[in-house]
Design a protein around this motif. Sequence first.
Motif, PDB file in Angstrom:
ATOM      1  N   MET A   1       0.842  -1.190   0.000  1.00 22.20           N
ATOM      2  CA  MET A   1       0.000   0.000   0.000  1.00 22.20           C
ATOM      3  C   MET A   1       0.885   1.251   0.000  1.00 22.20           C
ATOM      4  N   MET A   2       0.592   2.170  -0.905  1.00 22.77           N
ATOM      5  CA  MET A   2       1.366   3.403  -0.985  1.00 22.77           C
ATOM      6  C   MET A   2       0.926   4.346   0.120  1.00 22.77           C
ATOM      7  N   LEU A   3       1.899   4.914   0.824  1.00 27.59           N
ATOM      8  CA  LEU A   3       1.594   5.823   1.913  1.00 27.59           C
ATOM      9  C   LEU A   3       1.234   7.204   1.378  1.00 27.59           C
ATOM     10  N   ALA A   4       0.286   7.863   2.047  1.00 21.99           N
ATOM     11  CA  ALA A   4       0.052   9.277   1.762  1.00 21.99           C
ATOM     12  C   ALA A   4       1.268  10.058   2.230  1.00 21.99           C
ATOM     13  N   ASN A   5       1.586  11.150   1.533  1.00 19.27           N
ATOM     14  CA  ASN A   5       2.800  11.900   1.869  1.00 19.27           C
ATOM     15  C   ASN A   5       2.707  12.500   3.265  1.00 19.27           C
ATOM     16  N   ARG A   6       1.535  13.035   3.616  1.00 20.70           N
ATOM     17  CA  ARG A   6       1.374  13.712   4.902  1.00 20.70           C
ATOM     18  C   ARG A   6      -0.087  13.726   5.304  1.00 20.70           C
ATOM     19  N   TYR A   7      -0.349  14.090   6.526  1.00 22.75           N
ATOM     20  CA  TYR A   7      -1.715  14.157   7.071  1.00 22.75           C
ATOM     21  C   TYR A   7      -2.423  15.419   6.590  1.00 22.75           C
ATOM     22  N   ARG A   8      -1.707  16.541   6.604  1.00 22.16           N
ATOM     23  CA  ARG A   8      -2.280  17.815   6.155  1.00 22.16           C
ATOM     24  C   ARG A   8      -1.472  18.367   4.995  1.00 22.16           C
ATOM     25  N   ALA A   9      -2.145  18.630   3.903  1.00 16.14           N
ATOM     26  CA  ALA A   9      -1.454  19.150   2.721  1.00 16.14           C
ATOM     27  C   ALA A   9      -1.327  20.664   2.749  1.00 16.14           C
ATOM     28  N   ASP A  10      -2.050  21.329   3.662  1.00 19.08           N
ATOM     29  CA  ASP A  10      -2.093  22.795   3.657  1.00 19.08           C
ATOM     30  C   ASP A  10      -1.155  23.423   4.685  1.00 19.08           C
ATOM     31  N   ALA A  11      -0.222  22.630   5.230  1.00 19.81           N
ATOM     32  CA  ALA A  11       0.694  23.163   6.236  1.00 19.81           C
ATOM     33  C   ALA A  11       2.050  22.480   6.099  1.00 19.81           C
ATOM     34  N   LEU A  12       3.097  23.150   6.581  1.00 17.54           N
ATOM     35  CA  LEU A  12       4.431  22.550   6.614  1.00 17.54           C
ATOM     36  C   LEU A  12       4.455  21.562   7.779  1.00 17.54           C
ATOM     37  N   GLU A  13       4.289  20.299   7.441  1.00 13.15           N
ATOM     38  CA  GLU A  13       4.060  19.265   8.460  1.00 13.15           C
ATOM     39  C   GLU A  13       5.316  18.452   8.743  1.00 13.15           C
ATOM     40  N   ALA A  14       5.519  18.152  10.015  1.00 14.55           N
ATOM     41  CA  ALA A  14       6.556  17.211  10.427  1.00 14.55           C
ATOM     42  C   ALA A  14       5.904  15.956  10.979  1.00 14.55           C
ATOM     43  N   GLY A  15       6.336  14.810  10.487  1.00 13.66           N
ATOM     44  CA  GLY A  15       5.925  13.544  11.078  1.00 13.66           C
ATOM     45  C   GLY A  15       6.828  13.221  12.264  1.00 13.66           C
ATOM     46  N   CYS A  16       6.258  12.684  13.329  1.00 16.13           N
ATOM     47  CA  CYS A  16       7.022  12.394  14.550  1.00 16.13           C
ATOM     48  C   CYS A  16       6.739  10.975  15.033  1.00 16.13           C
ATOM     49  N   ASP A  17       7.790  10.292  15.455  1.00 19.36           N
ATOM     50  CA  ASP A  17       7.636   8.945  15.996  1.00 19.36           C
ATOM     51  C   ASP A  17       8.800   8.649  16.924  1.00 19.36           C
ATOM     52  N   GLU A  18       8.688   7.554  17.673  1.00 19.29           N
ATOM     53  CA  GLU A  18       9.735   7.160  18.612  1.00 19.29           C
ATOM     54  C   GLU A  18      10.058   5.682  18.437  1.00 19.29           C
ATOM     55  N   ALA A  19      11.159   5.271  19.053  1.00 15.64           N
ATOM     56  CA  ALA A  19      11.559   3.863  19.058  1.00 15.64           C
ATOM     57  C   ALA A  19      12.165   3.538  20.412  1.00 15.64           C
ATOM     58  N   GLY A  20      11.823   2.344  20.912  1.00 16.18           N
ATOM     59  CA  GLY A  20      12.422   1.868  22.154  1.00 16.18           C
ATOM     60  C   GLY A  20      11.581   2.039  23.397  1.00 16.18           C
ATOM     61  N   ARG A  21      10.288   2.261  23.239  1.00 16.56           N
ATOM     62  CA  ARG A  21       9.451   2.460  24.431  1.00 16.56           C
ATOM     63  C   ARG A  21       9.400   1.220  25.310  1.00 16.56           C
ATOM     64  N   GLY A  22       9.374   0.043  24.696  1.00 16.48           N
ATOM     65  CA  GLY A  22       9.197  -1.183  25.470  1.00 16.48           C
ATOM     66  C   GLY A  22      10.487  -1.831  25.933  1.00 16.48           C
ATOM     67  N   CYS A  23      11.597  -1.145  25.832  1.00 19.17           N
ATOM     68  CA  CYS A  23      12.890  -1.736  26.174  1.00 19.17           C
ATOM     69  C   CYS A  23      13.153  -1.700  27.677  1.00 19.17           C
ATOM     70  N   LEU A  24      14.004  -2.617  28.127  1.00 14.89           N
ATOM     71  CA  LEU A  24      14.472  -2.613  29.503  1.00 14.89           C
ATOM     72  C   LEU A  24      15.700  -1.737  29.679  1.00 14.89           C
ATOM     73  N   ALA A  25      16.393  -1.458  28.598  1.00 18.44           N
ATOM     74  CA  ALA A  25      17.650  -0.709  28.671  1.00 18.44           C
ATOM     75  C   ALA A  25      17.771   0.245  27.495  1.00 18.44           C
ATOM     76  N   GLY A  26      18.546   1.301  27.708  1.00 20.92           N
ATOM     77  CA  GLY A  26      18.821   2.260  26.660  1.00 20.92           C
ATOM     78  C   GLY A  26      17.811   3.390  26.622  1.00 20.92           C
ATOM     79  N   PRO A  27      18.151   4.453  25.911  1.00 21.25           N
ATOM     80  CA  PRO A  27      17.247   5.600  25.766  1.00 21.25           C
ATOM     81  C   PRO A  27      16.049   5.244  24.886  1.00 21.25           C
TER      82      PRO A  27
END
Length: 200
Positions: A1-27
């Motif tokens: 499935m092709m992803l849409a480029n962004r959620y809002r086309a009428d604004a300068l948008e930044a996508g944000c996400d994280e990695a490592g929430r479920g870890c026992l160690a590390g940031p």
Amino acid sequence: MMLANRYRADALEAGCDEAGRGCLAGPVFAAAVILPPDFHDPLLNDSKQMSERNRDKLRAVIEREAVAWAVEAVSAARIDEINILNASFEGMSLAAARLDPAPEFLAIDGNRFRTRLGIPFACIVKGDAQYADIAAASVLAKTHRDEYMRRLAEEFPHYGWLKNKGYPTREHRLAIREYGLTPHHRLTFNHEIDQLELQF
């Protein structure tokens, strides 16, 4: 499935996400990415659905072609201080604040977010599987975190971080029981219970 480029086309948008929430160690690592409106790469998807090789390929592409990108790490000690959810919010806010040009809107992966940035935002559950800018942020957060954990593994080889990247695998839990905790472990993640469970 092709992803849409962004959620809002009428604004300068930044996508944000994280990695490592479920870890026992590390940031926990967080990323914010502004993509060009015409950006498309057939490999791009939720980083958890991609191979490590493809993630590394895409990291180079995203860092080269993005309008702006930033990655921030929130330490295990800070996670213990403010909890993992707030640490994730903090990381995404710090990353978004570093973007130049500054975003007019944030597309956040997940169902909750708090920030003091004063930038409008929307939370999108499984947004990294729907929007390219969030998927790009997930790739950067994941690859930067994996790289960091590989470096830590050289200093602390007993915990299997080369493979498990700090997640709670059986190997990792057994190593905690045998060797104890490092300064990079999250003390609030119930290690005592993990260790007891292994004895039965």
